[in-house]
Design a protein around this motif. Structure first.
Motif, short mmCIF file in Angstrom:
data_model
loop_
_atom_site.label_atom_id
_atom_site.label_comp_id
_atom_site.label_asym_id
_atom_site.label_seq_id
_atom_site.Cartn_x
_atom_site.Cartn_y
_atom_site.Cartn_z
N ALA A 198 -41.36 -2.80 -51.69
CA ALA A 198 -41.24 -3.59 -50.46
C ALA A 198 -40.29 -4.76 -50.62
CB ALA A 198 -42.63 -4.09 -50.04
N LYS A 199 -40.42 -5.50 -51.74
CA LYS A 199 -39.59 -6.68 -51.94
C LYS A 199 -39.41 -6.95 -53.42
CE LYS A 199 -39.05 -11.42 -50.19
NZ LYS A 199 -39.66 -12.49 -49.37
N ILE A 200 -38.23 -7.49 -53.76
CA ILE A 200 -37.93 -7.82 -55.15
C ILE A 200 -37.65 -9.32 -55.27
CG2 ILE A 200 -36.40 -7.42 -57.12
CD1 ILE A 200 -35.73 -4.70 -55.92
N TYR A 201 -38.39 -9.98 -56.15
CA TYR A 201 -38.13 -11.38 -56.47
C TYR A 201 -37.44 -11.43 -57.83
CZ TYR A 201 -41.53 -12.44 -52.79
OH TYR A 201 -42.19 -12.52 -51.58
N GLU A 202 -36.67 -12.48 -58.06
CA GLU A 202 -35.91 -12.60 -59.30
C GLU A 202 -36.18 -13.92 -60.01
OE1 GLU A 202 -31.71 -11.83 -58.88
OE2 GLU A 202 -32.05 -10.50 -57.15
N ALA A 203 -36.13 -13.88 -61.35
CA ALA A 203 -36.23 -15.08 -62.17
C ALA A 203 -35.48 -14.82 -63.47
CB ALA A 203 -37.68 -15.44 -62.46
N THR A 204 -34.91 -15.86 -64.06
CA THR A 204 -34.11 -15.70 -65.29
C THR A 204 -34.77 -16.28 -66.53
OG1 THR A 204 -32.87 -17.72 -64.81
CG2 THR A 204 -31.95 -15.64 -63.98
N ASN A 205 -35.93 -16.89 -66.39
CA ASN A 205 -36.67 -17.40 -67.55
C ASN A 205 -38.14 -17.57 -67.17
OD1 ASN A 205 -37.08 -20.20 -66.48
ND2 ASN A 205 -34.85 -20.27 -66.66
N GLY A 206 -38.95 -17.92 -68.16
CA GLY A 206 -40.38 -18.02 -67.93
C GLY A 206 -40.77 -19.10 -66.94
N ILE A 207 -40.05 -20.22 -66.95
CA ILE A 207 -40.37 -21.33 -66.03
C ILE A 207 -40.16 -20.89 -64.59
CG2 ILE A 207 -39.72 -23.65 -65.33
CD1 ILE A 207 -38.95 -24.19 -68.25
N GLU A 208 -39.01 -20.24 -64.33
CA GLU A 208 -38.74 -19.75 -62.98
C GLU A 208 -39.76 -18.70 -62.56
OE1 GLU A 208 -34.75 -18.36 -62.62
OE2 GLU A 208 -33.84 -20.27 -63.21
#
Length: 503
Positions: free
Chosen positions: A405-415
């Protein structure tokens, strides 16, 4: 204990033997210095013999010229005689103590040096292990990037890629897979040499995976106009065994790959024949036979040595690292067996190994059978991708788009933590383990503390081992997806941990 015994012996002998005990202890003191001197003259046998000769000569002269009772004591009192005797014995004993302490001191310094050298060697080994592990991780990450782009191109087909260029991308995909095998061989040989090699045993229907094990080599054999045969004993149908399928497949892949490499005409045959079939065990003899160049008798034992390649005057080296057979032998030895070779020059080679496997009374339908998923499906779920590598992120998004349904993105653990707190509709998280600022090992603790029921999949370029799997399980990860991955791996995770599948 030596000093106490010597001290008590001196007192006892002085009381029983009189002056002779004094002479004896002086000579013994001289003997005690010899090991200390000889240690520094260990490479000079002549000097050592001279030292012993001088010592023996002095002892002999002492016995000849020394009277039992000296006239020197006739005009002195009994108390003076006793005093001088005690003085002589004391000097002798002090000499023994001094030379003994010197010897012990040097022994201690040698032992300390050896201990420090060992600590430095262990430290260096740990450093090299860490460097090699990091190198393997980085190589696998880059290979995953190549794999991602290649799969995107190949999946695009004629729409995105000129037809004439497709074969070149297929070659790129082939080279990528070979590079991955080389990296895995490098890490495997390191594990074997460091004693950290292990098997991951799982129940498998042996006939099913054996019947498909030669499929990856069909095209490669056809390119050389070779016939590739496979015979699996029908008695193995529906037989469930405990086996490390991936490691076993690695052995067979190495043997078949070598057979094709060293065979210019004829055929290659892989066979699995039942020797005994019991209720709790099954013994199978496996064989990979070719009609290739063969191996000279003098070289048969060498083929299992690491980094060793067989050369001859007619044929050149055929390439490779020389690790495949060494690793294969180690895997089979871990399975309590051994690979044997039968070979004749210019007639062919047979690699044979028997395996006795534990048989399980499990019905086939109770085993998890790997499913091939069609691309035409969608899942009503929201996924968070946590990945610092841009290409890996792009490849994973391409696989998931139009299917979730939807994709969220993050580049590290904090994000990742911030995204989970801001978006309560996230159902599944693919969390990379190695990232800047905060890695996956630390991030999982915060994620599970905030939402214990959230499914988190470890996303890693590390080769899964029992130690790593146990660590991830203890931290709260639900599963692991190893890089480089393909769409079927991702589809399997989606199907396993989500329920709302819309075909």
């Amino acid at each position: 204990m030596v000093y106490i015994v010597l001290g008590l012996s001196t007192l006892i002998l002085s009381y029983l033997e009189g002056l002779m005990s004094g002479y004896y202890w002086f000579q013994l003191a001289l003997l005690f210095v010899l090991p200390y001197v000889i240690r520094h003259e260990i490479y000079f046998q002549k000097h050592t013999n001279i030292l012993y000769s001088i010592t023996i000569l002095i002892m002999v002269i002492s016995v000849i010229i020394s009277p039992m009772y000296s006239t020197y004591y006739e005009n002195i009192t009994r108390e003076q005689t006793h005093y001088r005797f005690i003085l002589n014995s004391s000097v002798a004993f002090v000499l023994i103590m001094v030379f003994s302490l010197q010897g012990l001191g040097h022994n201690k310094s040698y032992i300390k040096k050896i201990y420090n050298d060992k600590k430095r060697a262990v430290s260096e080994k740990d450093r090299r292990t860490k460097v090699l592990s990091n190198l393997g991780h980085e190589l696998r990450t880059q290979i995953n990037s190549i794999n991602g782009v290649t799969q995107l191109i190949l999946d695009g087909g004629a729409e995105d890629t000129p037809k004439n260029s497709t074969k070149y991308f297929e070659i790129l995909d082939y080279c990528n897979n070979n590079m991955l095998l080389l990296v895995n061989d490098m890490l495997d040989i390191h594990k074997i040499e460091s004693g950290r090699f292990e098997l991951v045993i799982e129940p498998k229907i042996i006939y099913d995976f054996l019947s498909k094990i030669t499929i990856p080599f069909i095209n490669k054999a056809e390119e050389k106009n070779l016939k590739l045969h496979s015979y699996i004993d029908p008695k193995l149908k529906d037989v469930v065994v405990n086996i490390d399928e991936k490691r076993f497949a690695q052995v067979v892949y190495n043997l078949i790959s070598n057979a094709i490499k060293f065979t210019e005409q004829g055929e290659i045959t892989f066979s699995a024949e039942v020797v005994t079939l019991e209720n709790d065990t099954v013994s199978i003899q496996f064989k990979v036979k070719d009609t290739g160049v063969g191996i000279a008798p003098k070289d048969i034992k060498k083929v299992f040595e690491s980094f060793h390649q067989i050369k001859n005057e007619i044929n050149p080296v055929y390439g490779g690292t020389g690790l495949g057979l060494a690793i294969s032998q180690s895997i089979i030895e871990a399975m309590n067996s051994e690979i044997k070779i039968e070979s004749k020059l210019n007639k062919g080679t047979s690699f044979i190994f028997p395996l006795t496997l534990e048989r399980l009374p499990v019905l086939p339908n109770k085993l998890e059978i790997k499913t091939v998923y069609n691309d035409d499906f969608s899942i009503n779920a929201n996924v968070l991708l946590v990945e610092d590598n841009v290409i890996s992120m792009m490849y994973a998004k391409k696989i998931l788009e139009k299917r979730v349904a939807k994709i969220y993105e993050a580049t590290n653990g904090i994000e990742a933590i911030e995204s989970i707190k801001a978006n309560r509709d996230i159902d599944l998280v693919f969390l990379d383990l190695e990232m800047p600022q905060m890695n996956g090992f630390k991030a999982i603790t915060h994620i599970k503390a905030y939402n214990p029921s959230l499914t988190v999949i470890a996303f890693t370029a590390n080769i899964p081992s029992t130690e790593l799997i146990t660590k991830l399980d203890d931290l709260g990860f639900d599963d692991i997806l190893s890089k480089p991955f393909n769409k079927q791996d991702v589809f399997g995770i989606l199907k396993k941990y989500t329920d709302d599948v819309l075909v």
